[in-house]
Design an enzyme around this catalytic site. Structure first.
Site, PDB file in Angstrom:
ATOM      1  N   ASP A 117     -12.613  -3.016  -6.105  1.00  0.00           N
ATOM      2  CA  ASP A 117     -12.908  -2.318  -7.360  1.00  0.00           C
ATOM      3  C   ASP A 117     -12.594  -3.215  -8.551  1.00  0.00           C
ATOM      4  O   ASP A 117     -13.297  -3.187  -9.564  1.00  0.00           O
ATOM      5  CB  ASP A 117     -12.153  -0.981  -7.455  1.00  0.00           C
ATOM      6  CG  ASP A 117     -12.978   0.176  -6.886  1.00  0.00           C
ATOM      7  OD1 ASP A 117     -13.872  -0.083  -6.050  1.00  0.00           O
ATOM      8  OD2 ASP A 117     -12.739   1.340  -7.274  1.00  0.00           O
ATOM      9  N   ASP A 140      -0.361  -8.020  -4.622  1.00  0.00           N
ATOM     10  CA  ASP A 140      -0.089  -7.743  -6.045  1.00  0.00           C
ATOM     11  C   ASP A 140      -0.366  -8.976  -6.898  1.00  0.00           C
ATOM     12  O   ASP A 140      -0.986  -8.900  -7.961  1.00  0.00           O
ATOM     13  CB  ASP A 140       1.339  -7.206  -6.251  1.00  0.00           C
ATOM     14  CG  ASP A 140       2.408  -8.030  -5.559  1.00  0.00           C
ATOM     15  OD1 ASP A 140       2.067  -8.897  -4.721  1.00  0.00           O
ATOM     16  OD2 ASP A 140       3.604  -7.814  -5.849  1.00  0.00           O
ATOM     17  N   LYS A 157       0.740  -8.649   2.464  1.00  0.00           N
ATOM     18  CA  LYS A 157       2.006  -8.333   1.770  1.00  0.00           C
ATOM     19  C   LYS A 157       3.140  -8.612   2.756  1.00  0.00           C
ATOM     20  O   LYS A 157       3.831  -7.695   3.213  1.00  0.00           O
ATOM     21  CB  LYS A 157       1.954  -6.842   1.335  1.00  0.00           C
ATOM     22  CG  LYS A 157       3.111  -6.365   0.491  1.00  0.00           C
ATOM     23  CD  LYS A 157       3.082  -6.809  -0.955  1.00  0.00           C
ATOM     24  CE  LYS A 157       4.308  -6.303  -1.691  1.00  0.00           C
ATOM     25  NZ  LYS A 157       4.495  -6.938  -3.012  1.00  0.00           N
ATOM     26  N   ASP A 171     -10.114  -2.222  -0.212  1.00  0.00           N
ATOM     27  CA  ASP A 171     -10.679  -1.145  -1.018  1.00  0.00           C
ATOM     28  C   ASP A 171     -10.269  -1.319  -2.476  1.00  0.00           C
ATOM     29  O   ASP A 171     -11.094  -1.217  -3.389  1.00  0.00           O
ATOM     30  CB  ASP A 171     -10.178   0.205  -0.481  1.00  0.00           C
ATOM     31  CG  ASP A 171     -10.707   1.356  -1.304  1.00  0.00           C
ATOM     32  OD1 ASP A 171     -11.918   1.368  -1.590  1.00  0.00           O
ATOM     33  OD2 ASP A 171      -9.916   2.236  -1.688  1.00  0.00           O
ATOM     34  N   TYR A 201      -6.938   3.660   7.201  1.00  0.00           N
ATOM     35  CA  TYR A 201      -8.188   4.415   7.328  1.00  0.00           C
ATOM     36  C   TYR A 201      -8.387   5.003   8.725  1.00  0.00           C
ATOM     37  O   TYR A 201      -9.226   5.888   8.908  1.00  0.00           O
ATOM     38  CB  TYR A 201      -9.392   3.527   6.974  1.00  0.00           C
ATOM     39  CG  TYR A 201      -9.594   3.378   5.482  1.00  0.00           C
ATOM     40  CD1 TYR A 201      -8.750   2.565   4.740  1.00  0.00           C
ATOM     41  CD2 TYR A 201     -10.611   4.053   4.823  1.00  0.00           C
ATOM     42  CE1 TYR A 201      -8.925   2.417   3.378  1.00  0.00           C
ATOM     43  CE2 TYR A 201     -10.792   3.917   3.455  1.00  0.00           C
ATOM     44  CZ  TYR A 201      -9.953   3.099   2.739  1.00  0.00           C
ATOM     45  OH  TYR A 201     -10.133   2.967   1.387  1.00  0.00           O
TER      46      TYR A 201
END
Ligand code: IPM
Ligand code: MN
Length: 353
Positions: free
Chosen positions: A251, A223, A190, A247, A138
């Site tokens: 959701d 993941d 990750k 982000d 970002y």
């Protein structure tokens, strides 16, 4: 003597003004014994303003916002403005300029709200995501090389500073301690691929953990965490992660807690100012129809009270929301509540006593 708070309202675009009105209604319904008083000030930012005069976040507005106790945002996004302009020019700019380095996203399934997860109830879905909100991809680093040619290269950099990572992780540990539930903090990264940035996150996480021996920790690749959020959400208490992963996973969080109609978030600088918002966006399709669900905005108001340290008032609003979603609303989607936006807001306000 009651305490006075100066609250900036940025109703913004689409259904933003409709839901901000209901959040304000809830704040105004707080009983006198809470001892708080609000001075609201409207700030005109968003797509309409941009289309009128080309301005996004003028300096004088930004400087006035800095003097407020908190900001309450409706939504930013306009169908006639190319995607990215308003998001970066207003929302992300506010996050960077005010250094709102924490994005706090509670994910809780309330009784009476349907989750798309089969066999999961309120006792299974109750956690909080602490998303880093000022760095990562970002930050906008990178660029094109030979743009528009067959040899084109696009580089998108992820900026992770020691300071930025540490302050976010420290906030998450503190938050987990204060929340005082499972006392379980999960780092989401990750490390098997992002061998620089996730390595930094992992090392800082281990280091800061030494200051919080009362908190249990674990690590999950992003993941796998997406899978576990759906399969076994009950394991989570607080999750801390970078901007981009945060982000995405929030959701998933919103959908498993009943959808965008009930999902709120805070953009917080714990040392200065914070901005609270329903995370659903401007929903142009529903604008002006009295159909949008105001609960997310009312919960954003509740988060704002928490941030201001007004625990009793926050609890009153939370209880009212829990009651209205359990006893009154048929669904959480726009037009599916069995009530209009204003009527749902009236019901919630009526329960704040
Ligand atoms: C959010 C939104 C923003 C983000 C967009 C609108 C720039 O999706 O607050 O989660 O990506 O952070
Ligand atoms: Mn998002």
């Amino acid at each position: 003597m009651s305490k006075k708070y100066n609250i900036a309202l940025i109703p913004g675009d689409g259904t933003g003004p409709e839901v901000v009105a209901e959040g304000v209604k809830a704040l105004k319904a707080l009983p006198e014994r809470c001892g708080i008083d609000f001075q609201f000030r409207n700030f005109d930012l968003g797509g309409e303003r941009y289309l009128k005069d080309g301005t996004l976040l003028p300096d004088d507005i930004l400087n006035e916002l800095r003097t407020m106790d908190a900001i309450f945002l409706g939504a930013i996004g306009h169908p006639d403005v190319k995607p990215g302009i308003l998001e970066t020019g207003i929302l992300l700019n506010l996050r960077f300029a005010l250094d709102l380095y924490i994005n706090l996203r509670p994910v809780a399934l309330f009784s009476g709200v349907d989750s798309p997860l089969k066999d999961k109830g309120p006792e299974d879905i109750d956690f909080v995501v602490v998303r880093e909100n000022s760095e990562g991809v970002y930050a906008g680093g990178g660029g094109f090389f030979k743009k528009g040619t067959p040899d084109e290269i696009a580089v998108q950099e992820s900026i992770n500073t020691r300071k930025g990572v540490e302050r976010c992780i420290r906030y998450a540990f503190e938050y987990c301690r204060k929340r005082n539930k499972k006392k379980q903090l999960t780092l989401c990264a990750k490390t098997n691929v992002l061998v620089y940035e996730s390595d930094l996150w992992f090392r800082v996480f281990e280091e800061v953990h030494k200051d919080y021996p009362d908190i249990n920790t674990n690590y999950q690749h992003v993941d796998a965490l997406c899978m576990w959020m759906i399969k076994d959400p009950e394991q989570f208490d607080v999750i801390v992660t970078n901007n981009m992963f945060g982000d995405i996973i929030t959701d998933i969080g919103a959908v498993i807690q009943g959808g965008l109609g009930i999902a709120a978030g805070g953009n917080i600088n714990p040392e200065s100012i914070a901005m609270f918002e329903p995370i659903g966006g401007s929903a142009p399709k529903y604008t002006g129809l009295n159909k949008i669900n105001p609960i997310a905005a009312i919960l954003a108001a509740e988060m704002m009270l928490e941030y201001l340290g007004e625990k009793e008032a926050a609890q009153l609003i939370l209880n009212a929301v829990k009651k209205v979603v359990k006893d009154d609303l048929q669904g959480m989607g726009a037009g599916k509540m069995g009530y209009g936006t204003k009527e749902a807001g009236d019901l919630a306000a009526g329960y704040i006593t």
